[in-house]
Design a protein around this motif. Structure first.
Motif, PDB file in Angstrom:
ATOM      1  N   THR A 136     -13.993  -7.321   0.337  1.00 29.61           N
ATOM      2  CA  THR A 136     -14.108  -8.777   0.525  1.00 29.61           C
ATOM      3  C   THR A 136     -13.624  -9.271   1.888  1.00 29.61           C
ATOM      4  OG1 THR A 136     -11.953  -9.117  -0.504  1.00 29.61           O
ATOM      5  CG2 THR A 136     -13.882  -9.240  -1.958  1.00 29.61           C
ATOM      6  N   THR A 137     -13.163  -8.360   2.769  1.00 31.22           N
ATOM      7  CA  THR A 137     -12.860  -8.788   4.142  1.00 31.22           C
ATOM      8  C   THR A 137     -13.906  -8.184   5.073  1.00 31.22           C
ATOM      9  OG1 THR A 137     -11.444  -6.876   4.610  1.00 31.22           O
ATOM     10  CG2 THR A 137     -10.341  -8.838   3.746  1.00 31.22           C
ATOM     11  N   GLY A 142      -9.171  -4.067   2.661  1.00 34.10           N
ATOM     12  CA  GLY A 142      -8.934  -2.641   2.870  1.00 34.10           C
ATOM     13  C   GLY A 142      -7.723  -2.114   2.127  1.00 34.10           C
ATOM     14  N   THR A 183     -14.203 -17.485   2.850  1.00 38.72           N
ATOM     15  CA  THR A 183     -12.829 -17.904   2.556  1.00 38.72           C
ATOM     16  C   THR A 183     -11.774 -17.109   3.334  1.00 38.72           C
ATOM     17  OG1 THR A 183     -12.908 -16.436   0.635  1.00 38.72           O
ATOM     18  CG2 THR A 183     -13.334 -18.778   0.228  1.00 38.72           C
ATOM     19  N   THR A 206     -18.300 -13.828   0.249  1.00 44.35           N
ATOM     20  CA  THR A 206     -16.835 -13.815   0.156  1.00 44.35           C
ATOM     21  C   THR A 206     -16.168 -14.047   1.516  1.00 44.35           C
ATOM     22  OG1 THR A 206     -16.702 -11.412   0.457  1.00 44.35           O
ATOM     23  CG2 THR A 206     -16.840 -12.199  -1.816  1.00 44.35           C
ATOM     24  N   LYS A 208       0.868  -1.194   0.000  1.00 47.17           N
ATOM     25  CA  LYS A 208       0.000   0.000   0.000  1.00 47.17           C
ATOM     26  C   LYS A 208       0.902   1.241   0.000  1.00 47.17           C
ATOM     27  CE  LYS A 208      -3.619   1.902   2.876  1.00 47.17           C
ATOM     28  NZ  LYS A 208      -4.394   1.725   4.108  1.00 47.17           N
TER      29      LYS A 208
HETATM   30  P1  NAD Z   1      -6.090  -6.719   3.557  1.00 42.53           P
HETATM   31  O1  NAD Z   1      -6.696  -5.905   2.505  1.00 42.53           O
HETATM   32  O2  NAD Z   1      -4.606  -6.834   3.587  1.00 42.53           O
HETATM   33  O3  NAD Z   1      -6.735  -8.175   3.505  1.00 42.53           O
HETATM   34  C1  NAD Z   1      -6.286  -9.162   4.417  1.00 42.53           C
HETATM   35  C2  NAD Z   1      -5.922 -10.453   3.679  1.00 42.53           C
HETATM   36  O4  NAD Z   1      -7.114 -11.103   3.277  1.00 42.53           O
HETATM   37  C3  NAD Z   1      -5.124 -10.236   2.419  1.00 42.53           C
HETATM   38  O5  NAD Z   1      -4.145 -11.236   2.316  1.00 42.53           O
HETATM   39  C4  NAD Z   1      -6.160 -10.418   1.304  1.00 42.53           C
HETATM   40  O6  NAD Z   1      -5.606 -10.849   0.080  1.00 42.53           O
HETATM   41  C5  NAD Z   1      -7.031 -11.471   1.899  1.00 42.53           C
HETATM   42  N1  NAD Z   1      -8.415 -11.497   1.443  1.00 42.53           N
HETATM   43  C6  NAD Z   1      -9.222 -10.472   1.162  1.00 42.53           C
HETATM   44  N2  NAD Z   1     -10.458 -10.903   0.941  1.00 42.53           N
HETATM   45  C7  NAD Z   1     -10.443 -12.239   1.077  1.00 42.53           C
HETATM   46  C8  NAD Z   1     -11.429 -13.247   0.984  1.00 42.53           C
HETATM   47  N3  NAD Z   1     -12.700 -12.959   0.768  1.00 42.53           N
HETATM   48  N4  NAD Z   1     -11.058 -14.530   1.158  1.00 42.53           N
HETATM   49  C9  NAD Z   1      -9.752 -14.842   1.441  1.00 42.53           C
HETATM   50  N5  NAD Z   1      -8.783 -13.922   1.569  1.00 42.53           N
HETATM   51  C10 NAD Z   1      -9.138 -12.632   1.389  1.00 42.53           C
HETATM   52  O7  NAD Z   1      -6.517  -6.194   5.020  1.00 42.53           O
HETATM   53  P2  NAD Z   1      -7.895  -5.632   5.593  1.00 42.53           P
HETATM   54  O8  NAD Z   1      -7.917  -6.045   6.999  1.00 42.53           O
HETATM   55  O9  NAD Z   1      -9.035  -5.920   4.721  1.00 42.53           O
HETATM   56  O10 NAD Z   1      -7.690  -4.044   5.516  1.00 42.53           O
HETATM   57  C11 NAD Z   1      -6.679  -3.383   6.245  1.00 42.53           C
HETATM   58  C12 NAD Z   1      -6.446  -2.049   5.594  1.00 42.53           C
HETATM   59  O11 NAD Z   1      -7.632  -1.245   5.698  1.00 42.53           O
HETATM   60  C13 NAD Z   1      -5.336  -1.242   6.259  1.00 42.53           C
HETATM   61  O12 NAD Z   1      -4.485  -0.753   5.260  1.00 42.53           O
HETATM   62  C14 NAD Z   1      -6.072  -0.095   6.946  1.00 42.53           C
HETATM   63  O13 NAD Z   1      -5.295   1.073   7.009  1.00 42.53           O
HETATM   64  C15 NAD Z   1      -7.261   0.080   6.044  1.00 42.53           C
HETATM   65  N6  NAD Z   1      -8.400   0.754   6.686  1.00 42.53           N
HETATM   66  C16 NAD Z   1      -8.945   1.816   6.048  1.00 42.53           C
HETATM   67  C17 NAD Z   1     -10.034   2.454   6.595  1.00 42.53           C
HETATM   68  C18 NAD Z   1     -10.678   3.578   5.850  1.00 42.53           C
HETATM   69  O14 NAD Z   1     -11.557   4.249   6.411  1.00 42.53           O
HETATM   70  N7  NAD Z   1     -10.325   3.801   4.592  1.00 42.53           N
HETATM   71  C19 NAD Z   1     -10.600   2.010   7.792  1.00 42.53           C
HETATM   72  C20 NAD Z   1     -10.024   0.902   8.420  1.00 42.53           C
HETATM   73  C21 NAD Z   1      -8.919   0.274   7.854  1.00 42.53           C
END
Ligand code: NAD
Ligand code: GLY
Length: 396
Positions: free
Chosen positions: A134-135, A110, A177, A174, A81
């Motif tokens: 998707t998370t 995210g 997984t 989603t 990122k």
């Molecule tokens: P991420 O995006 O790194 O996803 C976590 C892991 O899950 C990754 O390895 C991804 O490839 C995998 N993944 C995603 N969807 C999946 C699915 N459906 N099945 C299997 N694997 C999947 O982490 P996160 O926790 O989603 O997001 C964290 C990020 O969000 C941080 O960078 C944080 O700063 C940001 N964030 C932003 C805000 C905002 O208001 N914009 C708020 C909170 C957090």
């Protein structure tokens, strides 16, 4: 299927968030309806792991709606990122000849959402952005409210923009997984939203975790509903979280630095002051962001109780709820002093003063100036939280 509307200052930028199983099948039709009639090209930004699972369905839906799709991959994980990644994506979007009427669609957690939204806000001074989170964390938190950004040498999310999506489609299918750790991380953010959002949201989250989880694998099990009824319950829970965040955003879209009331956007930082410090001292490699928030909430709640703000019973309830979300990776070996010394880098500081988001009771936050929180209380709160991962999961 629940839909939550996000109302922002410029009403032409209001948008809907649709929540349910299978929403990705409708992304093409939804984009046709929500975006410019001139929209022809779409850049679909994802990472290979997520794309392999869900990319084909999204691509099919977009091409069936007669969009020309270019897929752009970024690396998987927080370390991608960055400006460098954003620049690469900008180049690929330009090479695909997207015009001002075209769109960027994010498919992922995210990291993908924040980065793709950032690029959408910069390319040609801003084009349409659609988010397919998707998370769990992305579905209830990062996809709502228009914050985009990248990490730099100066800190996490230290460079970014506000750029609202035109539409968000949350496909709860989603979540099946997700890895156990990403599920736990997402549940920690959900508990955070309950702890500051109101006792009803907190209880709804806790009851869901208690009913749908299991002692060994609470986070993951709770995201694999086994019946239509369970699936509807999950969608309704997510909708309640999205509605909470949408309400905060509608009230304080740009996180006004002059505000420190209990409905200001800054309250979303509950647990984040210590979480960001913990992530930084462990070089962003050891904890998922949500896991660090789990520890950060424990610290902030402990500090609240030591200041005689939060009743001890509420602290215990919060602890047991975090335990229901699943085990946090151990943190007892992390040096409390090292975490303390990182607190001064908190980017939510105003005028050089750190603002703590503490709790008056479960569901009621209070912003407190750091000058009103003695150092020994902060130290005791952090130390106690880092040693708390062994809190046993309560089943009742
Ligand atoms: P991420 O995006 O790194 O996803 C976590 C892991 O899950 C990754 O390895 C991804 O490839 C995998 N993944 C995603 N969807 C999946 C699915 N459906 N099945 C299997 N694997 C999947 O982490 P996160 O926790 O989603 O997001 C964290 C990020 O969000 C941080 O960078 C944080 O700063 C940001 N964030 C932003 C805000 C905002 O208001 N914009 C708020 C909170 C957090
Ligand atoms: N996650 C913090 C915010 O959206 O303001």
């Amino acid at each position: 299927m629940p839909t939550v509307s996000v109302n922002v200052a410029r009403s032409s930028e209001n948008y809907d968030i649709e929540i349910g199983g299978g929403t990705h099948e409708r992304v093409g039709a939804s984009l046709r309806q929500a975006a410019s009639a001139h929209l022809r090209r779409v850049a679909l930004v994802s990472n290979k792991r997520v794309f392999k699972l869900y990319g084909a369905a999204v691509e099919t839906s977009l091409t069936q709606a007669r969009f020309s799709v270019t897929t752009v991959f970024i690396g998987d994980g927080e370390r991608f990122k960055t400006w460098r990644t954003a620049e690469k994506v900008l180049t690929q979007v330009a090479q695909a000849k997207l015009e001002r009427s075209d769109a960027i669609v994010a498919l992922g957690g995210g990291v993908v959402g924040d980065l793709a939204g950032f690029v959408a806000s910069l390319y040609l001074r801003g084009i349409t952005f659609v988010n397919l989170p998707t998370t769990l964390l992305a579905q209830i938190d990062s996809s709502v409210g228009g914050k985009t950004g990248v990490n730099t040498a100066h800190g996490k999310n230290s460079t970014g923009t506000f750029h609202h999506p035109r539409r968000v489609l949350i496909d709860t299918a989603t979540l099946r997984t997700l890895s156990r750790r990403d599920a736990v991380a997402g549940w920690c953010e959900a508990i955070k939203q309950g702890a500051i959002g109101g006792i009803e949201l907190f209880e709804m989250t806790r009851n869901y975790l208690r009913d749908a989880g299991d002692a060994d694998n609470a986070g993951g099990a709770a995201l694999s509903p086994k019946s239509e009824q369970e699936s509807a319950r999950l969608s309704n829970l997510l909708a309640a979280h999205v509605a909470f965040k949408a309400d905060i955003v509608a009230n304080d879209e740009r996180e006004n630095i002059e505000r420190d009331d209990h409905r200001s956007r800054r309250i979303l930082n509950f647990g984040h002051t210590v979480a960001h410090a913990l992530e930084a001292v462990t070089a962003y490699r050891r904890f998922r962001h949500g896991e660090a928030v789990g520890y950060g909430m424990l610290a902030a709640a402990e500090i609240s109780t030591r200041l005689n703000l939060l009743p001890e019973t509420d602290l215990q309830t919060l602890r047991s709820c975090i335990a229901l979300a699943g085990n946090l990776p151990p943190a007892a070996d992390v040096d409390t002093e090292a975490v303390m010394s990182r607190l001064k880098f908190d980017k939510k500081s105003v005028g050089g003063t750190l603002k703590w988001v503490l709790l008056k009771q479960l569901g009621v936050p209070q912003i407190v100036d750091e000058t009103d929180v003695p150092r020994h209380i902060i130290k005791a709160g952090i130390h106690s939280s880092l040693n708390a991962s062994a809190v046993p999961a309560l089943t009742s």
